[in-house]
Structure formats: C-alpha cells, structure tokens
Design a protein around this motif. Sequence first.
Motif, PDB file in Angstrom:
ATOM      1  N   THR A   1      25.800  34.577 -26.343  1.00 45.46           N
ATOM      2  CA  THR A   1      27.150  35.124 -26.528  1.00 45.46           C
ATOM      3  C   THR A   1      27.804  35.415 -25.189  1.00 45.46           C
ATOM      4  O   THR A   1      28.978  35.072 -24.957  1.00 45.46           O
ATOM      5  N   ILE A   2      27.065  36.035 -24.281  1.00 42.74           N
ATOM      6  CA  ILE A   2      27.607  36.389 -22.963  1.00 42.74           C
ATOM      7  C   ILE A   2      27.915  35.143 -22.148  1.00 42.74           C
ATOM      8  O   ILE A   2      28.990  35.021 -21.542  1.00 42.74           O
ATOM      9  N   VAL A   3      26.974  34.193 -22.126  1.00 43.25           N
ATOM     10  CA  VAL A   3      27.171  32.964 -21.346  1.00 43.25           C
ATOM     11  C   VAL A   3      28.327  32.149 -21.906  1.00 43.25           C
ATOM     12  O   VAL A   3      29.146  31.617 -21.152  1.00 43.25           O
ATOM     13  N   CYS A   4      28.427  32.065 -23.220  1.00 40.91           N
ATOM     14  CA  CYS A   4      29.490  31.289 -23.852  1.00 40.91           C
ATOM     15  C   CYS A   4      30.858  31.851 -23.493  1.00 40.91           C
ATOM     16  O   CYS A   4      31.794  31.103 -23.191  1.00 40.91           O
TER      17      CYS A   4
ATOM     18  N   SER B   1      31.624  33.530 -20.828  1.00 43.75           N
ATOM     19  CA  SER B   1      31.903  33.278 -19.411  1.00 43.75           C
ATOM     20  C   SER B   1      32.255  31.820 -19.140  1.00 43.75           C
ATOM     21  O   SER B   1      32.983  31.524 -18.199  1.00 43.75           O
ATOM     22  N   GLN B   2      31.765  30.921 -19.982  1.00 46.48           N
ATOM     23  CA  GLN B   2      31.995  29.495 -19.761  1.00 46.48           C
ATOM     24  C   GLN B   2      33.333  29.011 -20.300  1.00 46.48           C
ATOM     25  O   GLN B   2      33.942  28.101 -19.737  1.00 46.48           O
ATOM     26  N   TYR B   3      33.798  29.598 -21.394  1.00 45.52           N
ATOM     27  CA  TYR B   3      35.023  29.120 -22.047  1.00 45.52           C
ATOM     28  C   TYR B   3      36.130  30.155 -21.888  1.00 45.52           C
ATOM     29  O   TYR B   3      36.076  31.242 -22.457  1.00 45.52           O
ATOM     30  N   ARG B   4      37.151  29.772 -21.132  1.00 46.86           N
ATOM     31  CA  ARG B   4      38.253  30.691 -20.836  1.00 46.86           C
ATOM     32  C   ARG B   4      38.973  31.130 -22.098  1.00 46.86           C
ATOM     33  O   ARG B   4      39.446  32.272 -22.192  1.00 46.86           O
TER      34      ARG B   4
ATOM     35  N   MET C   1      30.439  34.240 -37.348  1.00 48.16           N
ATOM     36  CA  MET C   1      31.406  34.076 -38.432  1.00 48.16           C
ATOM     37  C   MET C   1      32.811  33.826 -37.903  1.00 48.16           C
ATOM     38  O   MET C   1      33.750  33.661 -38.676  1.00 48.16           O
ATOM     39  N   ASN C   2      32.966  33.761 -36.592  1.00 46.18           N
ATOM     40  CA  ASN C   2      34.219  33.365 -35.952  1.00 46.18           C
ATOM     41  C   ASN C   2      34.105  31.889 -35.607  1.00 46.18           C
ATOM     42  O   ASN C   2      33.302  31.490 -34.755  1.00 46.18           O
ATOM     43  N   LYS C   3      34.901  31.037 -36.247  1.00 45.42           N
ATOM     44  CA  LYS C   3      34.742  29.595 -36.099  1.00 45.42           C
ATOM     45  C   LYS C   3      34.973  29.131 -34.668  1.00 45.42           C
ATOM     46  O   LYS C   3      34.311  28.208 -34.188  1.00 45.42           O
ATOM     47  N   GLN C   4      35.918  29.753 -33.972  1.00 45.11           N
ATOM     48  CA  GLN C   4      36.178  29.348 -32.594  1.00 45.11           C
ATOM     49  C   GLN C   4      34.976  29.654 -31.715  1.00 45.11           C
ATOM     50  O   GLN C   4      34.531  28.822 -30.927  1.00 45.11           O
ATOM     51  N   PHE C   5      34.431  30.845 -31.862  1.00 44.25           N
ATOM     52  CA  PHE C   5      33.255  31.229 -31.087  1.00 44.25           C
ATOM     53  C   PHE C   5      32.066  30.343 -31.448  1.00 44.25           C
ATOM     54  O   PHE C   5      31.324  29.869 -30.567  1.00 44.25           O
ATOM     55  N   ARG C   6      31.883  30.089 -32.740  1.00 39.16           N
ATOM     56  CA  ARG C   6      30.759  29.276 -33.187  1.00 39.16           C
ATOM     57  C   ARG C   6      30.859  27.853 -32.650  1.00 39.16           C
ATOM     58  O   ARG C   6      29.868  27.255 -32.208  1.00 39.16           O
ATOM     59  N   SER C   7      32.076  27.293 -32.650  1.00 39.58           N
ATOM     60  CA  SER C   7      32.281  25.941 -32.148  1.00 39.58           C
ATOM     61  C   SER C   7      31.948  25.849 -30.663  1.00 39.58           C
ATOM     62  O   SER C   7      31.297  24.903 -30.208  1.00 39.58           O
ATOM     63  N   CYS C   8      32.382  26.855 -29.893  1.00 36.40           N
ATOM     64  CA  CYS C   8      32.092  26.868 -28.453  1.00 36.40           C
ATOM     65  C   CYS C   8      30.593  26.998 -28.196  1.00 36.40           C
ATOM     66  O   CYS C   8      30.050  26.381 -27.269  1.00 36.40           O
ATOM     67  N   MET C   9      29.917  27.787 -29.025  1.00 32.96           N
ATOM     68  CA  MET C   9      28.473  27.936 -28.864  1.00 32.96           C
ATOM     69  C   MET C   9      27.752  26.623 -29.131  1.00 32.96           C
ATOM     70  O   MET C   9      26.819  26.252 -28.407  1.00 32.96           O
ATOM     71  N   MET C  10      28.174  25.905 -30.170  1.00 33.86           N
ATOM     72  CA  MET C  10      27.543  24.629 -30.475  1.00 33.86           C
ATOM     73  C   MET C  10      27.754  23.632 -29.337  1.00 33.86           C
ATOM     74  O   MET C  10      26.850  22.867 -28.982  1.00 33.86           O
TER      75      MET C  10
END
Length: 359
Positions: free
Chosen positions: A65-68, A70-73, A316-325
């Motif tokens: 969660t933390i790395v994601c 920091s990586q995606y503005r 459960m946040n689709k934007q966050f989940r997509s960035c993590m994938m």
Amino acid sequence: MRSVPRQQELPEDFYIPIPLDTNNITALSPFLVPQDHLGSTGLFMSMAAFMFFLFAVGTAINILTIVCTSQYRKLRSHLNYILVNLAVANLLVSSVGSSTAFYSFANRYFVLGPIGCKIEGFTATLGGTVSLWSLAVIAFERYLVICKPIGNFAFKGPHALAGCAVTWVIALSAACPPLFGWSRYIPEGLQCSCGPDWYTIGNKYNNESYVIFLFCFCFALPFSIIVFCYSQLLFTLKSAAKAQEQSASTQKAEREVTKMVVVMVLGFLVCWLPYASFAMWVVLNRGEAFDLRLATVPSCLSKASTVYNPVIYVFMNKQFRSCMMKLIFCGRNPFGEEEETSSQVTQVSSVSTSQVSPS
C-alpha cells in the motif's frame, strides 16, 4: 484451565492468576519457562501459525500500500494520505507485534524478556490506537465531503496531514502511560504477547482507571464517530438515490457504499469489540474466574485488523486495486479492470447539493 486471581504481592514484570496452593510463582515466569500449564503444545503451535499468517500477509499488504501510493501520483489524494497513515500503523503492529507473538508462541513463552514485553506492548498499543483513530478520521472526512455539514468546505491535503498527526498524538497519549507507572505492559492470555495489565486489582499502577481511559478514549469515542458519520453518509446517499431514481449509476453507487459501510463497521467490531469488552469485563468483575486461553483470543483478533483494514479500505477501491495489480505484474493488470478516477463513495459526492440535503 480455570484461573483464579490471587490477592498477593506479585513480581513487577508479570502477573499470572494461578491456583492458591502454588507458592513459587517465579517457577511459572512467562519470561523463563514454557507455559505448558496453560495449554497444549498444539494450541501454542496453532497460535504461532496464525500469528505468522498475520505477520506475513499484514506486513506485505501494508508495505505494498505504501509503495503503491509513492509510485503512482494519481493515488496521492488527501484521502489516501490517511490510508497510508493507516498502513504505517498496521505495518508497525504486524512487523513488531505479530512477529514477536509468532516467535513467542513457537517457543511457548515470551522469550524476549521484560524489556521486549514493554516494547511489544507499547508498539501494539501505539499502532492499534493510530489505526482506530485513522478509521475515525476517514469516516469524518467522508462525512464532510459527502454530507457537507458546513457547506462547501474543501477537505484538502493539509487537513488530511493534520488528521494524521492527531492520530499519533492521541496514540502516544494512550501508549506512553504504562511506561511511566500508570498501568504496565505485561504478558497476557497464554503469556506469549504483551499488552496493558487488565488483571491486577488495587495496586500502585491504578490499572482500573487506565483500562476505563482506554475503553472510552480509544474505543468508544472513535467508534461513536465512525457510526455517526457513516449513518449520516448512508442517509445522504439514500436521499440522493431517491432523488435520482432513474440514474442507474447513482443507484449502483448507493448499493456499493452501503455494502462497504456495513463491512467496515462489522470488521471494526469483530477485531476490536472482543478486546475492549474483555478488558472492561475483567475490571468490572474482579474475582471472577476466566480461561486464559479465551483471554488470548481478543488480542489475536485485534492484531488481525492489520489484514482486514487494507483489504476493506484499499482493495475495495478499484483505482487503488488496479494500481496495485500493475505494480505487482510489472505495469499490467491481468484482471483487466478499468481504473476509476475515484472510489464509489466519491462518485456519489458529485451529486449536486440541490439534490442532496445535508444531514
């Protein structure tokens, strides 16, 4: 095994309710010998396996969660600042609390000694309190944005950072007192993890007042904020859905948010209500016998929040989940989900104020 509280002067660093005919309590010290008198080896190994799961999954998911972020503005919104704060608190508990408990359960006693016990108890209390109050800040932020109780107030980055700072100030005020004589950190339950002293009555530590303080300030108050804010949010969303009965997107958003709110509140209660209730029960029912094996369950459930929190608030946040994938699978999402510019909750906030009456 039934435990019977003793009214006697006990060692400074631990307290074990034991049968009255046992005189050499030092021989049962949770810092020196396996606590096989409290449970079978299989029970200790089962708890060790559960703690290892919480350590491995909780640490990995919160680091991700933390790395994601920091990586995606695009994930660096004010709400996500609070989610990162929640992840840091969860990481503190999983990396220190769950790992220490795993090692101790595997050895069947608290092998790190009194100092290690104080460190683990302090860390778990600090991280857990930050986590609880972060959930309250998230609920309050959603209430301000969606329900607009003070008009078109804009909740921005500085407000989110201030909210994060407040969670740490509150957590330090709750976690530090046992280090300075108001209560104390000792092994609890099966004596393989540490927390505030719920057990001792009428001693110099004033444990009863500290437990009541924790219950009111670190459980009841944040829970009340969460319930109030989300109940107002649901009322507002239902009003919006009723005003736009022909809008499929609004109806879908209302259903999704309702589901998320129910899951969040139930998750909160499952992880924290047993711990808070057990502590208060012990304080209010001095002299009553209780099973130390059952006393371990609330502590373990509270540590499980390090896993359920990110699952609910992040996955459960689709934007966050997509960035993590994309982060995990080197820039592509194998599930083919389309990103959304915001969560379902934020979708509903776009409904005009003329259609949604503030609560």
